[in-house]
Design a protein around this motif. Sequence first.
Motif, PDB file in Angstrom:
ATOM      1  N   VAL A  20     -43.377 -51.942 -54.407  1.00 37.57           N
ATOM      2  CA  VAL A  20     -44.549 -51.246 -54.955  1.00 37.57           C
ATOM      3  C   VAL A  20     -45.673 -51.134 -53.927  1.00 37.57           C
ATOM      4  O   VAL A  20     -46.578 -50.299 -54.082  1.00 37.57           O
ATOM      5  CB  VAL A  20     -45.079 -51.948 -56.224  1.00 37.57           C
ATOM      6  CG1 VAL A  20     -44.020 -51.965 -57.311  1.00 37.57           C
ATOM      7  CG2 VAL A  20     -45.579 -53.350 -55.924  1.00 37.57           C
ATOM      8  N   THR A  79     -41.330 -47.592 -59.820  1.00 40.27           N
ATOM      9  CA  THR A  79     -40.906 -48.930 -60.233  1.00 40.27           C
ATOM     10  C   THR A  79     -41.745 -49.499 -61.374  1.00 40.27           C
ATOM     11  O   THR A  79     -41.292 -50.399 -62.084  1.00 40.27           O
ATOM     12  CB  THR A  79     -40.942 -49.913 -59.046  1.00 40.27           C
ATOM     13  OG1 THR A  79     -42.251 -49.869 -58.439  1.00 40.27           O
ATOM     14  CG2 THR A  79     -39.904 -49.541 -58.001  1.00 40.27           C
ATOM     15  N   GLU A  80     -42.952 -48.984 -61.576  1.00 42.41           N
ATOM     16  CA  GLU A  80     -43.787 -49.473 -62.671  1.00 42.41           C
ATOM     17  C   GLU A  80     -43.616 -48.661 -63.948  1.00 42.41           C
ATOM     18  O   GLU A  80     -44.211 -49.004 -64.974  1.00 42.41           O
ATOM     19  CB  GLU A  80     -45.269 -49.447 -62.247  1.00 42.41           C
ATOM     20  CG  GLU A  80     -45.611 -50.489 -61.186  1.00 42.41           C
ATOM     21  CD  GLU A  80     -47.073 -50.484 -60.817  1.00 42.41           C
ATOM     22  OE1 GLU A  80     -47.767 -49.502 -61.162  1.00 42.41           O
ATOM     23  OE2 GLU A  80     -47.532 -51.456 -60.189  1.00 42.41           O
ATOM     24  N   SER A  81     -42.776 -47.641 -63.921  1.00 43.12           N
ATOM     25  CA  SER A  81     -42.595 -46.794 -65.094  1.00 43.12           C
ATOM     26  C   SER A  81     -41.633 -47.444 -66.092  1.00 43.12           C
ATOM     27  O   SER A  81     -40.707 -48.164 -65.708  1.00 43.12           O
ATOM     28  CB  SER A  81     -42.048 -45.425 -64.686  1.00 43.12           C
ATOM     29  OG  SER A  81     -40.716 -45.545 -64.206  1.00 43.12           O
ATOM     30  N   ASN A 120     -46.917 -60.423 -64.012  1.00 41.94           N
ATOM     31  CA  ASN A 120     -46.108 -59.215 -63.917  1.00 41.94           C
ATOM     32  C   ASN A 120     -45.051 -59.399 -62.833  1.00 41.94           C
ATOM     33  O   ASN A 120     -45.376 -59.655 -61.669  1.00 41.94           O
ATOM     34  CB  ASN A 120     -46.985 -57.998 -63.598  1.00 41.94           C
ATOM     35  CG  ASN A 120     -46.177 -56.725 -63.520  1.00 41.94           C
ATOM     36  OD1 ASN A 120     -45.761 -56.308 -62.451  1.00 41.94           O
ATOM     37  ND2 ASN A 120     -45.923 -56.114 -64.671  1.00 41.94           N
ATOM     38  N   SER A 179     -41.702 -56.402 -68.571  1.00 37.91           N
ATOM     39  CA  SER A 179     -41.606 -57.100 -67.280  1.00 37.91           C
ATOM     40  C   SER A 179     -42.697 -58.139 -67.112  1.00 37.91           C
ATOM     41  O   SER A 179     -42.937 -58.625 -66.004  1.00 37.91           O
ATOM     42  CB  SER A 179     -41.687 -56.090 -66.131  1.00 37.91           C
ATOM     43  OG  SER A 179     -40.620 -55.171 -66.192  1.00 37.91           O
ATOM     44  N   ASP A 180     -43.378 -58.479 -68.206  1.00 44.66           N
ATOM     45  CA  ASP A 180     -44.477 -59.444 -68.158  1.00 44.66           C
ATOM     46  C   ASP A 180     -44.086 -60.766 -68.804  1.00 44.66           C
ATOM     47  O   ASP A 180     -43.310 -60.795 -69.769  1.00 44.66           O
ATOM     48  CB  ASP A 180     -45.711 -58.908 -68.891  1.00 44.66           C
ATOM     49  CG  ASP A 180     -46.402 -57.786 -68.146  1.00 44.66           C
ATOM     50  OD1 ASP A 180     -46.204 -57.672 -66.914  1.00 44.66           O
ATOM     51  OD2 ASP A 180     -47.144 -57.005 -68.780  1.00 44.66           O
ATOM     52  N   VAL A 183     -43.042 -57.225 -61.566  1.00 43.99           N
ATOM     53  CA  VAL A 183     -42.927 -56.120 -60.609  1.00 43.99           C
ATOM     54  C   VAL A 183     -43.899 -56.311 -59.449  1.00 43.99           C
ATOM     55  O   VAL A 183     -43.534 -56.185 -58.282  1.00 43.99           O
ATOM     56  CB  VAL A 183     -43.156 -54.763 -61.312  1.00 43.99           C
ATOM     57  CG1 VAL A 183     -43.142 -53.624 -60.289  1.00 43.99           C
ATOM     58  CG2 VAL A 183     -42.088 -54.527 -62.374  1.00 43.99           C
ATOM     59  N   SER A 184     -45.154 -56.624 -59.762  1.00 41.09           N
ATOM     60  CA  SER A 184     -46.160 -56.820 -58.706  1.00 41.09           C
ATOM     61  C   SER A 184     -46.262 -58.262 -58.249  1.00 41.09           C
ATOM     62  O   SER A 184     -46.912 -58.547 -57.244  1.00 41.09           O
ATOM     63  CB  SER A 184     -47.538 -56.358 -59.208  1.00 41.09           C
ATOM     64  OG  SER A 184     -47.956 -57.151 -60.319  1.00 41.09           O
ATOM     65  N   LYS A 197     -44.342 -47.070 -56.007  1.00 42.28           N
ATOM     66  CA  LYS A 197     -45.100 -47.845 -56.981  1.00 42.28           C
ATOM     67  C   LYS A 197     -45.030 -47.189 -58.360  1.00 42.28           C
ATOM     68  O   LYS A 197     -44.780 -47.846 -59.379  1.00 42.28           O
ATOM     69  CB  LYS A 197     -46.555 -47.972 -56.543  1.00 42.28           C
ATOM     70  CG  LYS A 197     -47.481 -48.689 -57.537  1.00 42.28           C
ATOM     71  CD  LYS A 197     -48.895 -48.775 -56.981  1.00 42.28           C
ATOM     72  CE  LYS A 197     -49.878 -49.284 -58.025  1.00 42.28           C
ATOM     73  NZ  LYS A 197     -49.571 -50.661 -58.452  1.00 42.28           N
TER      74      LYS A 197
END
Length: 357
Positions: free
Chosen positions: A30, A40-42, A142, A119-120, A144-145, A37
């Motif tokens: 990301v 992958t965050e969608s 999160n 994803s949290d 992802v990040s 970014k």
Amino acid sequence: MAMELIPGLPYDIARGCLIRVDYKQLATVVSICRSWKSETESPEFRRLRKATCTGQKLVVMVQARVSPDQASNIVKYGDSPVYRFTLLEPDTGDWCELPPLPGFSNGLPMFCQVASVGSDLVVLGGLHPVTWEVSTSVFIFNFVSATWRRGADMPGVRRSFFGFASDSDRMVYVVGGHDDDKNALRSTMAYDTARDEWLSLPDMARERDECKAIFRHGKLHVIGGYCTEMQGRFERTAEVFEIASWQWKNVIDDLLEDARCPKTCVCGSDGEFYMCCGGYVVALKGSTWQAVANLPSDVSNVAHVTACQDELVVIGSAGFREPHFAYVLDLKNYTWKQMETPQQYSGHVQSGCYLEI
């Protein structure tokens, strides 16, 4: 025209490359460019990873840090246990730690609760490891990040030992527990992770301290617990909250076979309730609890159970102050697989949850 994710590659092929990235590398992905970014965050990215079986199954645990002692099989925690977040990948057997909770350098709040939403990882409540003050803080990690953020504090009375469950989409639910005066609570509420808002729910019919909350078939099930007068003598009853009507239904009498702590009760991917008791894994078949597997002796003292797809992950020990091990039960044929458990991940587990990245 679709955006070009990787120069020279068609969009579908480039996206296919990204959805196969290991979850530990998503934070790097990301940070590369805006298009990566955004992709992958969608929500679609997460859906595709699941649909193509490229997602990774993770069991997140609140686990005690172990003091190394190579000469003894006795687990040592120092003056008092210090808890941190650990991760187990059941498919690979890999273990690791999450970054520490902001502001808690002395370990996680004791008895904090965790649940996954997309994803949290949502963390709330517990007792401060130094002052023992009841926490109302909400933290969200999160995957992802790979970053933490603060959520809106839990409103109302300061509560401990409450039930906590997630719909796996955006909402988590807090039910029962007790206040600072040890009074068991009937009150319930929900936290919307997307809006960072708390919502009030109608009260339950009964006070339920140390209850177990499970989200099943679009409904919130609250199992067991006890009222103020009973103080540790658990009930066998349960209550069900229908999300669609925003109402509690009638109390279910004798859902549990015995009046016991419901902490090991989980819902499998088949929709059935499972729990550990009397040396067995039992399943609720209709209205009857039936033994489906013997518990391995290494985990006969069960600390935590997590349901993940067609499996149960059971963490436990053979006895007091002995190392904790992880076993995986296949719910299709009821066979066990022992996970290799490094010494640094053999500490006691207070709570945990499952998520797929």
